[in-house]
Write a protein that holds these residues in place. Structure first.
Motif, PDB file in Angstrom:
ATOM      1  N   TYR A 109      36.496  47.503  52.900  1.00 11.39           N
ATOM      2  CA  TYR A 109      35.923  47.291  51.726  1.00 11.39           C
ATOM      3  C   TYR A 109      35.627  48.886  51.249  1.00 11.39           C
ATOM      4  O   TYR A 109      35.147  49.672  52.222  1.00 11.39           O
ATOM      5  CB  TYR A 109      34.393  46.921  51.738  1.00 11.39           C
ATOM      6  CG  TYR A 109      34.520  45.345  51.994  1.00 11.39           C
ATOM      7  CD1 TYR A 109      34.835  44.369  50.668  1.00 11.39           C
ATOM      8  CD2 TYR A 109      34.280  44.806  53.029  1.00 11.39           C
ATOM      9  CE1 TYR A 109      34.771  43.203  50.880  1.00 11.39           C
ATOM     10  CE2 TYR A 109      34.250  43.288  53.228  1.00 11.39           C
ATOM     11  CZ  TYR A 109      34.576  42.404  52.151  1.00 11.39           C
ATOM     12  OH  TYR A 109      34.665  41.305  52.198  1.00 11.39           O
ATOM     13  N   ILE A 115      33.363  46.791  43.846  1.00 13.20           N
ATOM     14  CA  ILE A 115      33.717  46.989  45.324  1.00 13.20           C
ATOM     15  C   ILE A 115      35.083  46.205  45.406  1.00 13.20           C
ATOM     16  O   ILE A 115      35.266  45.307  44.736  1.00 13.20           O
ATOM     17  CB  ILE A 115      32.700  45.986  46.037  1.00 13.20           C
ATOM     18  CG1 ILE A 115      31.421  46.543  45.927  1.00 13.20           C
ATOM     19  CG2 ILE A 115      33.156  46.006  47.635  1.00 13.20           C
ATOM     20  CD1 ILE A 115      30.150  45.614  46.678  1.00 13.20           C
ATOM     21  N   TRP A 116      35.822  46.703  46.361  1.00 12.27           N
ATOM     22  CA  TRP A 116      37.316  46.403  46.651  1.00 12.27           C
ATOM     23  C   TRP A 116      37.477  46.091  48.091  1.00 12.27           C
ATOM     24  O   TRP A 116      37.120  46.865  48.923  1.00 12.27           O
ATOM     25  CB  TRP A 116      38.394  47.433  45.878  1.00 12.27           C
ATOM     26  CG  TRP A 116      38.220  47.445  44.617  1.00 12.27           C
ATOM     27  CD1 TRP A 116      38.574  46.628  43.625  1.00 12.27           C
ATOM     28  CD2 TRP A 116      37.504  48.587  43.982  1.00 12.27           C
ATOM     29  NE1 TRP A 116      38.121  47.156  42.409  1.00 12.27           N
ATOM     30  CE2 TRP A 116      37.480  48.330  42.362  1.00 12.27           C
ATOM     31  CE3 TRP A 116      36.599  49.607  44.497  1.00 12.27           C
ATOM     32  CZ2 TRP A 116      36.930  49.171  41.492  1.00 12.27           C
ATOM     33  CZ3 TRP A 116      35.985  50.457  43.505  1.00 12.27           C
ATOM     34  CH2 TRP A 116      36.289  50.272  42.192  1.00 12.27           C
ATOM     35  N   GLY A 117      38.099  44.885  48.375  1.00 13.99           N
ATOM     36  CA  GLY A 117      38.558  44.501  49.513  1.00 13.99           C
ATOM     37  C   GLY A 117      40.084  44.620  49.752  1.00 13.99           C
ATOM     38  O   GLY A 117      40.906  44.159  48.888  1.00 13.99           O
TER      39      GLY A 117
END
Lengths: 147, 77
Positions: free
Chosen positions: A58, A130-132
């Motif tokens: 993340y 947020i980026w996964g």
């Protein structure tokens, strides 16, 4: 007493079961609470193009994300009669089977806790930058898409 | 006129830098055009733009030292 301080949401790596247990235990002093609702997001072993996800890394626009978490908290406190509310999200690598999101809502009666908890989780997924990145066994990766 | 750009998520795979600076643009449309000139691959992606941490939907005037973030679809949780 309403607990709505601005606080850090991000935790490096997985959110541990012992941290969650300690959070629950810390509420035993708040005798006006009659209901807790907890949502735990867990990293799943998705199969993508015949490769299995082993972890998610993340990243976030942390300053904006903290602001968004704060706005979500304020909006939910304004809408529901809650005693307290905690949100934690992982940053960095979280392996499959580990917890990456912990939402903990406490109220006098159950309905408010249920409704507020669901709303927070949906808002976090929709509004927080947020980026996964899903990481496979061979260390290749793809960017996660929320469903 | 100096604009600070922050790049996130899969857009970072294109720019290979998480921060860059763009000069002499007055609004977000000009900025996007300039970025796509510099990184043509960006045109293949849908992304939102935040000016000083606020997402903007329409063309927005920029001021010196503003921070503009390029935000691909979120995937937290």
């Amino acid at each position: 007493m309403i607990d709505k301080k601005k606080r850090t949401v991000f935790k490096e790596g997985a959110i541990t079961p012992s941290f969650i247990a300690d959070s629950i235990a810390a509420h035993s002093r708040k005798n006006n609470i009659g209901a807790h609702d907890i949502f735990l997001g867990q990293v799943r072993n998705d199969l993508i193009d015949n490769k299995t996800v082993v972890a998610i890394e993340y990243t976030a626009y942390q300053e904006m994300a903290e602001q968004k978490f704060y706005e979500i908290r304020e909006a939910v406190f304004a809408k529901y009669n809650l005693v307290c509310l905690h949100i934690y999200h992982s940053i960095g690598v979280v392996k499959t089977g580990e917890i990456c999101l912990f939402v903990f809502v406490s109220s006098v009666h159950r309905k408010e806790a249920f409704d507020a908890c669901r709303e927070i989780v949906e808002q976090v997924k929709l509004l927080v930058p947020i980026w996964g990145k899903e990481i496979f066994e061979d260390e290749s990766s793809v960017w996660k898409e929320n469903k | 006129m100096k604009i600070n750009i922050l790049v996130f998520g899969q857009l970072y795979d294109i720019t290979k830098v998480s921060q860059l600076t763009i000069y002499e643009v007055n609004n977000t449309e000009q900025l996007t055009r300039k970025l796509i000139e510099q990184f043509p691959e960006l045109s293949k992606f849908k992304f939102s733009i935040a000016v000083n941490k606020k997402i903007v939907q329409q063309n927005t005037i920029l001021n010196n030292e503003d921070t503009v973030a390029l935000l691909p679809a979120f995937s937290g949780g």
